[in-house]
Write a protein that holds these residues in place. Structure first.
Motif, PDB file in Angstrom:
ATOM      1  N   VAL A  42      36.757 -32.001  34.003  1.00  0.00           N
ATOM      2  CA  VAL A  42      36.158 -31.772  32.689  1.00  0.00           C
ATOM      3  C   VAL A  42      34.642 -31.821  32.798  1.00  0.00           C
ATOM      4  O   VAL A  42      34.082 -32.420  33.702  1.00  0.00           O
ATOM      5  CB  VAL A  42      36.599 -32.825  31.638  1.00  0.00           C
ATOM      6  CG1 VAL A  42      38.078 -32.755  31.390  1.00  0.00           C
ATOM      7  CG2 VAL A  42      36.189 -34.219  32.049  1.00  0.00           C
ATOM      8  N   GLY A  43      33.993 -31.196  31.836  1.00  0.00           N
ATOM      9  CA  GLY A  43      32.540 -31.189  31.816  1.00  0.00           C
ATOM     10  C   GLY A  43      32.088 -30.045  30.946  1.00  0.00           C
ATOM     11  O   GLY A  43      32.843 -29.091  30.732  1.00  0.00           O
ATOM     12  N   GLU A  44      30.849 -30.148  30.468  1.00  0.00           N
ATOM     13  CA  GLU A  44      30.311 -29.107  29.597  1.00  0.00           C
ATOM     14  C   GLU A  44      30.296 -27.772  30.323  1.00  0.00           C
ATOM     15  O   GLU A  44      30.318 -27.718  31.556  1.00  0.00           O
ATOM     16  CB  GLU A  44      28.855 -29.446  29.225  1.00  0.00           C
ATOM     17  CG  GLU A  44      28.706 -30.573  28.238  1.00  0.00           C
ATOM     18  CD  GLU A  44      27.270 -31.069  28.233  1.00  0.00           C
ATOM     19  OE1 GLU A  44      26.608 -30.942  27.201  1.00  0.00           O
ATOM     20  OE2 GLU A  44      26.805 -31.580  29.260  1.00  0.00           O
ATOM     21  N   SER A  45      30.192 -26.727  29.541  1.00  0.00           N
ATOM     22  CA  SER A  45      30.099 -25.391  30.088  1.00  0.00           C
ATOM     23  C   SER A  45      28.872 -25.306  31.011  1.00  0.00           C
ATOM     24  O   SER A  45      27.818 -25.842  30.709  1.00  0.00           O
ATOM     25  CB  SER A  45      30.003 -24.445  28.902  1.00  0.00           C
ATOM     26  OG  SER A  45      29.484 -23.244  29.293  1.00  0.00           O
ATOM     27  N   GLY A  46      29.049 -24.682  32.170  1.00  0.00           N
ATOM     28  CA  GLY A  46      27.950 -24.524  33.117  1.00  0.00           C
ATOM     29  C   GLY A  46      27.863 -25.633  34.156  1.00  0.00           C
ATOM     30  O   GLY A  46      26.995 -25.605  35.031  1.00  0.00           O
ATOM     31  N   HIS A 224      36.842 -27.842  29.114  1.00  0.00           N
ATOM     32  CA  HIS A 224      35.665 -28.535  28.595  1.00  0.00           C
ATOM     33  C   HIS A 224      36.102 -29.476  27.478  1.00  0.00           C
ATOM     34  O   HIS A 224      35.302 -30.175  26.896  1.00  0.00           O
ATOM     35  CB  HIS A 224      34.634 -27.526  28.085  1.00  0.00           C
ATOM     36  CG  HIS A 224      35.153 -26.722  26.938  1.00  0.00           C
ATOM     37  ND1 HIS A 224      35.868 -25.558  27.120  1.00  0.00           N
ATOM     38  CD2 HIS A 224      35.125 -26.945  25.616  1.00  0.00           C
ATOM     39  CE1 HIS A 224      36.238 -25.102  25.938  1.00  0.00           C
ATOM     40  NE2 HIS A 224      35.809 -25.924  25.002  1.00  0.00           N
ATOM     41  N   ASP A 225      37.433 -29.501  27.208  1.00  0.00           N
ATOM     42  CA  ASP A 225      37.963 -30.208  26.055  1.00  0.00           C
ATOM     43  C   ASP A 225      38.758 -31.439  26.500  1.00  0.00           C
ATOM     44  O   ASP A 225      39.871 -31.341  26.996  1.00  0.00           O
ATOM     45  CB  ASP A 225      38.874 -29.229  25.301  1.00  0.00           C
ATOM     46  CG  ASP A 225      39.529 -29.857  24.084  1.00  0.00           C
ATOM     47  OD1 ASP A 225      39.344 -31.068  23.850  1.00  0.00           O
ATOM     48  OD2 ASP A 225      40.236 -29.120  23.373  1.00  0.00           O
ATOM     49  N   LEU A 226      38.154 -32.611  26.317  1.00  0.00           N
ATOM     50  CA  LEU A 226      38.820 -33.838  26.753  1.00  0.00           C
ATOM     51  C   LEU A 226      40.138 -34.085  26.024  1.00  0.00           C
ATOM     52  O   LEU A 226      41.035 -34.732  26.554  1.00  0.00           O
ATOM     53  CB  LEU A 226      37.899 -35.033  26.526  1.00  0.00           C
ATOM     54  CG  LEU A 226      37.110 -35.514  27.737  1.00  0.00           C
ATOM     55  CD1 LEU A 226      36.110 -36.565  27.324  1.00  0.00           C
ATOM     56  CD2 LEU A 226      38.026 -36.070  28.813  1.00  0.00           C
ATOM     57  N   MET A 269      34.352 -35.938  21.169  1.00  0.00           N
ATOM     58  CA  MET A 269      35.715 -35.425  21.009  1.00  0.00           C
ATOM     59  C   MET A 269      36.166 -35.602  19.569  1.00  0.00           C
ATOM     60  O   MET A 269      36.123 -36.704  19.042  1.00  0.00           O
ATOM     61  CB  MET A 269      36.604 -36.251  21.934  1.00  0.00           C
ATOM     62  CG  MET A 269      37.930 -35.686  22.223  1.00  0.00           C
ATOM     63  SD  MET A 269      38.716 -36.785  23.444  1.00  0.00           S
ATOM     64  CE  MET A 269      39.946 -37.499  22.407  1.00  0.00           C
ATOM     65  N   PRO A 270      36.573 -34.522  18.926  1.00  0.00           N
ATOM     66  CA  PRO A 270      37.004 -34.691  17.536  1.00  0.00           C
ATOM     67  C   PRO A 270      38.302 -35.493  17.480  1.00  0.00           C
ATOM     68  O   PRO A 270      39.131 -35.401  18.379  1.00  0.00           O
ATOM     69  CB  PRO A 270      37.242 -33.265  17.049  1.00  0.00           C
ATOM     70  CG  PRO A 270      37.351 -32.434  18.263  1.00  0.00           C
ATOM     71  CD  PRO A 270      36.714 -33.152  19.392  1.00  0.00           C
TER      72      PRO A 270
END
Ligand SMILES: Nc1ncnc2c1ncn2[C@@H]1O[C@H](COP(=O)(O)OP(=O)(O)O)[C@@H](O)[C@H]1O
Ligand SMILES: [Mg+2]
Length: 355
Positions: A42-46, A224-226, A269-270
């Protein structure tokens, strides 16, 4: 039971030549995967998730350059167990022996991996015929079974369909069937549900878990979504600016995170109790990897950064047998800093609600 390692990425560094100069996109990446287990990256885009798995599949773009490291893959070649460094193989060897045969990949957009001019059935059979010279009739029967396995009803009829005749969710199921056709021992899923709507997303996740339970295949799941991770992964590797900054069991990452970047990701995370407009976002943006990074690449975005973070890169500190994080906050002489109270609260609620 003893865990059996099937893949080990060691000290991998990759750069790309661009018109602006050389970008150091992967900067000392380490990752291990064991038989039958799922690791989520996982991790942000890029952050370098896709580039990492493209290197594993031998499909890096031509301006990419491997600067160091190895990707050791262990498999049974029919007679015996062998370990090979994928980076030392020619592209043609990877295509013949590994890619699509032993390691298969599912991408974000099913349309990019499907051939619009070929029937679904022919596309599922293709790999078996190419890699194993499976007789056509046998390949056909196996393809029908695979369509059934991935939850497509009326599989014989669907065999004759073309991709445009299927919904997005069904196409992704077909892509998964194609990926499984040669009985790979590793399935790489790169944001496989990002392009799909939420209900179909959770069905595809269930499917991947289900297949894993039935086949014992190992899975690398990129997202990218935990929120997705909690549903599929045994282990989680958190990637930032071309490196793994924290890794552990899914429980360790969700309930005892130690890296401020992971704190940020979890806070962002929502959940059901958060209204969308109040959602936290990590301040700032990732470093420009055209330039050499001094110290901890996350320091400029880290409200807990210490002086040393701007000078020296932190090593991976070991927290448990399975849990590691690269942050100076874990140094014995560092001030004792707790995760933000709001996050602690959310974690306590998650724990009470029972995962
Ligand atoms: N062929 C390329 N040339 C130049 N830069 C690239 C290339 N492919 C990827 N990158 C850069 O590498 C970084 C990591 O990309 P990627 O692995 O796709 O990220 P993600 O974690 O979102 O999958 C990004 O900054 C991206 O712009
Ligand atoms: Mg990606």
């Amino acid at each position: 039971m003893e865990r059996k390692k099937i893949l080990e990425v060691k000290d991998l560094s990759i750069s790309f030549k661009t018109s602006a100069g050389e970008v150091n996109v992967i900067r000392g990446m380490n990752l291990s995967l064991y038989k039958g287990e799922t690791v989520a990256i996982v991790g942000e885009s890029g952050s370098g998730k896709s580039v990492t798995v493209k290197a594993i599949m031998g499909i890096l773009s031509n301006n990419g350059k491997i600067n160091s490291g190895s990707i050791e893959y262990t498999y049974n070649n029919g007679t015996k167990e062998v370990t090979e460094d994928i980076l030392k193989l020619k592209k043609s060897e990877i295509r013949k022996r590994i890619n699509g045969k032993r390691i298969a990949m599912v991408f974000q957009d099913p349309m990019t991996s499907l051939n619009p001019t070929m029937s679904v059935g022919a596309q599922i059979m293709e790999g078996m015929i190419y890699h194993y010279k499976t007789p056509k009739k046998e390949a056909y029967e196996k393809a029908v079974n695979l369509l059934e396995l991935v939850g497509i009803t009326d599989p014989e009829k669907r065999m004759k369909n073309y991709p445009h005749q299927l919904s997005g969710g069904m196409r992704q199921r077909v892509v998964i069937a194609i990926a499984l056709a040669c009985d790979p021992d590793l399935l790489i899923c790169d944001e496989p549900t990002t392009a799909l709507d939420v209900t179909i997303q959770s069905k595809i996740l269930e499917l991947i878990k289900d297949i894993q339970a039935k086949t014992g295949i190992s899975v690398i799941y990129i997202t990218h979504d935990l929120g997705v991770v909690a549903k599929v992964a045994d282990y989680v590797a958190v990637m930032y600016a071309g490196k793994i900054v924290e890794k552990g069991t899914t429980d360790e990452i969700f309930y005892e995170p130690r890296h401020p970047y992971t704190w940020g990701l979890l806070s962002a995370m929502p959940d059901l109790n958060t209204e969308d407009d109040k959602l936290y976002t990590i301040p700032g943006s990732p470093p420009n990897l055209l330039h050499q990074v001094q110290g901890d690449s996350f320091a400029p975005r880290n409200i807990f950064a210490l002086n040393i973070d701007y000078r020296k890169e932190p090593p991976m500190f070991q927290i448990s047998e399975t849990h590691y994080a690269a942050t100076w906050l874990l140094h014995e002489k560092a001030p004792k800093i707790e995760m933000p109270a709001e996050l602690k609260n959310r974690i306590n609620i998650m724990l009470q609600e029972g995962k």
